[in-house]
Write a protein that holds these residues in place. Structure first.
Motif, short mmCIF file in Angstrom:
data_model
loop_
_atom_site.label_atom_id
_atom_site.label_comp_id
_atom_site.label_asym_id
_atom_site.label_seq_id
_atom_site.Cartn_x
_atom_site.Cartn_y
_atom_site.Cartn_z
N LEU A 126 0.81 -1.21 0.00
CA LEU A 126 0.00 0.00 0.00
C LEU A 126 0.85 1.26 0.00
O LEU A 126 0.60 2.19 -0.76
CB LEU A 126 -0.90 0.02 1.23
CG LEU A 126 -2.26 -0.70 1.19
CD1 LEU A 126 -2.99 -0.49 2.50
CD2 LEU A 126 -3.10 -0.20 0.03
N PHE A 127 1.86 1.28 0.86
CA PHE A 127 2.63 2.52 1.07
C PHE A 127 3.83 2.65 0.14
O PHE A 127 4.25 3.76 -0.18
CB PHE A 127 3.12 2.59 2.52
CG PHE A 127 2.02 2.91 3.49
CD1 PHE A 127 1.67 4.22 3.75
CD2 PHE A 127 1.30 1.90 4.12
CE1 PHE A 127 0.65 4.52 4.63
CE2 PHE A 127 0.29 2.21 5.00
CZ PHE A 127 -0.05 3.51 5.26
N LEU A 128 4.37 1.47 -0.31
CA LEU A 128 5.60 1.52 -1.10
C LEU A 128 5.46 0.96 -2.50
O LEU A 128 6.35 1.15 -3.34
CB LEU A 128 6.71 0.75 -0.37
CG LEU A 128 7.03 1.25 1.05
CD1 LEU A 128 8.08 0.34 1.70
CD2 LEU A 128 7.52 2.68 1.03
N GLY A 129 4.32 0.29 -2.75
CA GLY A 129 4.13 -0.33 -4.06
C GLY A 129 4.78 -1.68 -4.11
O GLY A 129 5.03 -2.33 -3.08
N GLY A 130 5.08 -2.14 -5.35
CA GLY A 130 5.72 -3.44 -5.53
C GLY A 130 4.75 -4.58 -5.36
O GLY A 130 3.55 -4.43 -5.61
N ASN A 131 5.33 -5.76 -4.93
CA ASN A 131 4.48 -6.92 -4.75
C ASN A 131 4.61 -7.45 -3.32
O ASN A 131 5.32 -6.87 -2.50
CB ASN A 131 4.84 -8.01 -5.77
CG ASN A 131 6.31 -8.42 -5.66
OD1 ASN A 131 6.82 -8.65 -4.56
ND2 ASN A 131 7.01 -8.48 -6.79
N VAL A 132 3.92 -8.53 -3.05
CA VAL A 132 3.90 -9.07 -1.69
C VAL A 132 4.99 -10.12 -1.47
O VAL A 132 5.06 -10.72 -0.39
CB VAL A 132 2.51 -9.70 -1.39
CG1 VAL A 132 1.44 -8.63 -1.40
CG2 VAL A 132 2.19 -10.84 -2.35
#
Length: 1022
Positions: A126-132
């Motif tokens: 949510l805050f930094l983007g990217g993936n999990v």
């Protein structure tokens, strides 16, 4: 409603979610880099305390800057010294392992579960983007931007954190304005912060499943081996949050889409502010600061509506549908079991929404909320005017705290405010409303929230409000249509203002009665003035209603319609029949409520008109003004102190001729002047029993004056309503027997239905006319029941009813029984209360002494008579009252109801004509009374006795207790009594008069007339 601890837990959980990557020392480091990590993050040991201080509202700006600087430095050190299996990124497991080994208690074998790793990475996303799957070096660098954002937010929020965590309080009254401004500054900053966070999250283009937040908190609690109560709170309320989000922000109820973050965060921020505003400025404000409470209540309402308006405007659909409202409220019901709702309740509530907000009952639109917002300030102004008088409206006011004049003025101001408010409130209504829907709404509410019996209350006795209203609804609808027109149950927009204004007047009239009339001593001048105000207000209200009607009158058809509706609703007895009630109502509207001048010119309105209202006003005012005169006259008297009859008559005459007296008072006093001019004043004792005595020095005390005024008023109405000649009315000559019987024949069926008269009783009118003509202090024996005779009769009847109630209560139970009795006229059977005559007679020997204390000469007679004479007297009085001798020696209890009346009549005769008070009527004394009985004797004798000989028959009757009927009796009368006054040896005591009354009763019944014995031989001519 959230508690303080619950709100703190939720807030702490939210902060933890946003800063999880910073406050919990993450990363995985090979052993050789461990020393470098600690060196770079040594300040982290202070972050927890700094964060706690911030949450508590006790942090300093320097501590907050140091917190975020430390976290930023720790991240930089982590990037510099810690490497994962891939130097450009870290897996979630590598981060978890680093935290477990370096920052968690090793003695507890710490473990960060796969589930917590996943939920953390979702927040990271949510805050930094990217993936999990990974946290990249680039994302770690971006984390510095997040820290900078959070640093600015926390610094700006720091001055207001005590407000946010419910640790603030409103200052004293003189500082409230500053506190209000401070709170509004906090409001703006919270919304700005929520907006800033939402903008940052939206840039990353990530959605978030709201259930994941519950999972995150739960797993974090397990990993830290800490049982957080906040986890269960969030889990409980999450379904509500989802429904609110869907209803007001739109989209998928389970997830927050990237473009929904701004709406969702503002919904949360603005919603929480409304709670805080309620908590600080409404719930916590002292009762004395109602002005501030009202201001903030209005502000809260306006803000809430503004939130809804803004959110709905941005919803893709642009509306909140009834289905969404249903889902939301049904979810509330699951979360809060005490809150119960149903689809039907929601539907009926949406109808009320349509009435207040306008629009459709199938949805809320931005226009609905805009309309509501516009009304808030108008409502606030209305309530501001309303509040100073709230204790009056809520029946909590004490008028005794003011002088009478101040209380009257204050109440009048309150009445004006409520009436104006009702009128203005009606103007705020947006549309029609069906009155039948109110019953449905109430019934559904009662089904959802069943009545709980109070202590000592039986559930069987409880009647639901909806049932009561449904029974009355047909009458309410009819009344609405009568006044405002139409033929349905709908209240249109145009009638709301006049309807609410009338409702306010009705309510204020009831309140006026409650405060100034009910329970007040009616001998007090102020109470009487209040009664005057109340009666005039009530009549003005009736007049205003008539003005609003197109016909300006309430027709007989409408009156009967209302009566029928009342009967259907169970508010009239079952034995009320409209066909017998109609003649009673006809007499009321066409006789009682019509001036005699108009009535005698054949004016038949068949309706309650404005003329009727004014006539009633005049009659009430005559009574009230006369009562006020009595209060002034006796204001310095002690209890039971009064005026002698001649002094009372002089006071009446003086006030009657006083030019300053009102016309109403002069009218009342003129009539009282006629009444008090009597040889036997009818004053009463403390229990309402008539004093009838020549020997007691009677005085008119306040109670006697009041009773006399009531008797006068009723006699006046009877004469003016039913006398058939205007000159007779003006001369107060009264009514004829034919006029009395005409009225009796009209009302008899109604009173038969009520079981107050027997069907075979056709002589009630004759009997009362005879009573008025013979047995009253003013009786003159002529062909009219005059005004003064009617006044006396009313007083006699009141007193007789009072004494009969006492006598009935004194009857032993073994004297009474019930029996199924067949009515001779109708043939129908009816269960009657019966009495054993001999048992009752023995009981009355003693109870008459106890209860006839206002007739001392009669009590003296009873005391001097032996048992046999007393029982003979009582049996004769029983016969005169209605008992017909029979072999069973039983009769209806109702047949004895006239016993005290008959005794009173006997006592009046002695009070008028027993000049020497010896308890006997001599020939001389009896001759004075003959004129009273002459017409009655002529009626019975017919052509058999010449008018000049009737007095001898009268004396014979007094001597022997019966008229000459057998051949020997007639011969004796002819030879010894007719034309021979010197032979009239008469000395009739009370027992003899009772025998005469018993004889008359026997002669009126064929079965007993034949059993009357002839006089003893020694009294007859051989």
């Amino acid at each position: 409603m959230f508690s303080k601890n619950t709100l703190l837990a939720v807030l702490l959980s939210a902060v933890t979610a946003f800063t999880a990557g910073c406050d919990s020392k993450i990363g995985e480091a090979p052993p050789e880099t461990k020393a470098h990590e600690y060196a770079g993050a040594s300040c982290l040991s202070d972050t927890s305390s700094a964060m706690r201080d911030f949450i508590a509202g006790e942090a300093k700006d320097g501590e907050i800057n140091a917190l975020w600087s430390c976290l930023g430095g720790a991240v930089q050190s982590f990037q510099r010294y810690v490497r994962g299996s891939d130097k450009s990124r870290y897996t979630s497991q590598e981060l978890a392992t680093f935290i477990e080994k370096n920052f968690m208690d090793q003695t507890k074998s710490p473990h960060i579960s796969k589930e917590l790793q996943l939920e953390f990475m979702k927040l990271k996303q949510l805050f930094l983007g990217g993936n999990v799957e990974f946290l990249t070096q680039k994302e770690l660098t971006r984390l510095q931007e997040v820290f900078a954002l959070l640093n600015g937010i926390t610094l700006r929020m720091n001055p207001y954190m005590k407000i946010m965590v419910l640790k603030w309080s409103v200052s004293e009254t003189n500082q409230v304005q500053k506190d209000m401004q401070f709170f509004e500054d906090a409001n703006k900053e919270l919304q700005n912060s929520a907006r800033a966070l939402a903008n940052h999250i939206e840039k990353n283009g990530q959605a978030y499943n709201m259930s994941d937040f519950v999972t995150f908190l739960n797993e974090l609690s397990l990993a830290l081996d800490d049982d957080w109560s906040g986890v269960e709170v969030v889990r409980t309320y999450m379904p509500v949050v989802k429904k609110v989000k869907k209803a007001l922000a739109g989209g998928n109820e389970h997830a927050i889409a990237p473009n929904e973050w701004r709406r969702f965060s503002l919904l949360g921020a603005r919603g929480y502010i409304q709670y805080l505003r309620y908590y600080y400025f409404i719930e916590q404000v002292p009762e004395t600061d109602t002005g501030y409470r009202l201001t903030y209540l209005a502000r809260t309402m306006e803000d809430v509506l503004s939130v809804f308006q803004d959110l709905v405007a941005e919803k893709p659909e642009g509306v909140v549908s009834r289905e969404e409202v249903n889902d939301l409220l049904m979810t509330f019901s699951k979360v809060w079991p005490a809150f119960k709702v149903s689809p039907k309740m929601i539907l009926e509530s949406m109808k009320v929404k349509q009435l207040i907000f306008g629009g459709s009952m199938d949805s809320f639109t931005t226009g609905d909320f805009k309309t509501a917002r516009m009304k808030v300030n108008r409502l606030k102004l209305l309530v501001e005017r309303f509040l100073p008088y709230y204790p009056i409206y809520s029946r909590d006011w004490d008028p005794q705290m003011y002088s009478y004049e101040e209380a009257q003025k204050y109440f009048a101001d309150a009445q004006t405010v409520l009436e104006n408010s009702g009128n203005e409130l009606g103007a705020l209504v947006e549309g029609p409303y069906d009155l039948n829907d109110l019953v449905v709404l109430l019934r559904e509410y009662e089904a959802l929230y069943p009545h709980k019996p109070r202590d000592g209350e039986s559930s069987k006795d409880y009647v639901p409000m909806s049932d009561q209203l449904q029974k009355l609804m047909p009458m309410i609808v009819d009344a609405k249509n009568m006044v405002f027109g139409g033929n349905d149950s709908s209240l249109s927009k145009k009638i709301w203002s006049p309807l609410m204004a009338i409702g306010a007047r009705v309510y204020m009239s009831a309140l006026y009665h409650h405060y100034f009339v009910a329970g007040q001593p009616m001998e007090d001048i102020r109470s009487l003035r209040s009664m005057s105000v109340f009666s005039n207000q009530s009549l003005n209200l009736v007049r205003e209603i008539l003005v609003k009607k197109a016909s300006h009158q309430l027709s007989m058809k409408e009156i009967l319609q209302i009566a029928n509706r009342l009967k259907q609703a169970g508010h009239l007895p079952d034995n009320f029949k409209l066909d017998t009630l109609k003649p009673i109502l006809n007499l009321a509207v066409n006789n009682v409520l019509v001036a005699p001048e108009d009535r005698l010119e054949n004016y038949i309105p068949n309706a309650i008109t404005m003329h009727s209202v004014e006539l009633l006003r005049d009659e009430v005012q005559i009574w009230i003004d006369t009562e006020i005169f009595f209060s002034k006259l006796t204001r310095k008297f002690n209890k039971n102190e009064g005026l002698r009859p001649r002094d009372f008559a002089a006071a009446i005459e003086k006030a009657r001729t006083n030019p300053d007296s009102s016309s109403s008072l002069r009218e009342g006093l003129k009539e009282l002047g006629y009444v008090v001019d009597t040889p036997a004043p009818l004053t009463i004792d403390e229990k309402g029993r008539l004093f009838i005595s020549r020997e007691l020095p009677q005085v008119y005390d306040r109670a006697s004056m009041s009773q006399l005024n009531l008797n006068r008023a009723l006699a006046r109405i009877m004469m003016r309503s039913f006398a058939g000649n205007l000159s007779r009315i003006k001369a107060y000559a009264g009514v004829t027997l034919e006029e009395v019987n005409a009225v009796f024949r009209t009302v008899k069926p109604f009173f038969v239905d009520l079981a107050m008269l027997e069907p075979e009783n056709d002589t009630f009118g004759d009997a009362r006319f005879r009573d008025a003509n013979i047995f009253m202090p003013h009786s003159d024996g002529n062909k009219y029941a005059s005004f003064t005779e009617l006044t006396d009769l009313v007083g006699m009847l009141w007193s007789g009813v009072t004494v009969n109630g006492m006598l009935t209560l004194s009857l032993p139970e073994n004297c009474l029984f019930e029996q199924n009795v067949k009515n001779k006229k109708t043939g129908q059977f009816k269960v009657e209360k019966m009495v054993k005559v001999d048992c009752a007679a023995n009981a009355y020997r003693f109870s008459l002494m106890d209860n006839m204390t206002a007739t001392p000469a009669f009590r003296r007679y009873l005391k001097g008579a032996n048992k046999d004479l007393t029982l003979e007297f009582i049996n004769n009085i029983f016969k005169s009252s209605g008992y017909v001798p029979n072999s069973s020696r039983t009769t209806k209890l109702a047949d004895l109801a006239q016993v005290p009346h008959a005794i009173q009549y006997v006592e009046v005769l002695f009070a008028r004509f027993d000049m020497d008070n010896d308890g006997y009527l001599t020939r001389y004394e009896a001759s004075k009374a003959f004129d009273l009985f002459s017409d009655l004797l002529k009626q019975y004798a017919g052509d058999q006795v010449a008018s000049k000989d009737l007095e001898s028959v009268f004396m014979f009757l007094l001597r022997y207790g019966k008229a000459p009927t057998t051949l020997k009796e007639k011969a004796t009368w002819f030879l010894r009594w007719k034309g021979k006054p010197h032979n009239w040896e008469v000395a009739a005591d009370r027992g003899q008069l009772a025998r005469i009354l018993g004889y008359i009763a026997d002669m009126s019944n064929a079965s007993t007339a034949a059993t009357i014995p002839e006089l003893p031989a020694e009294d007859l001519i051989n």
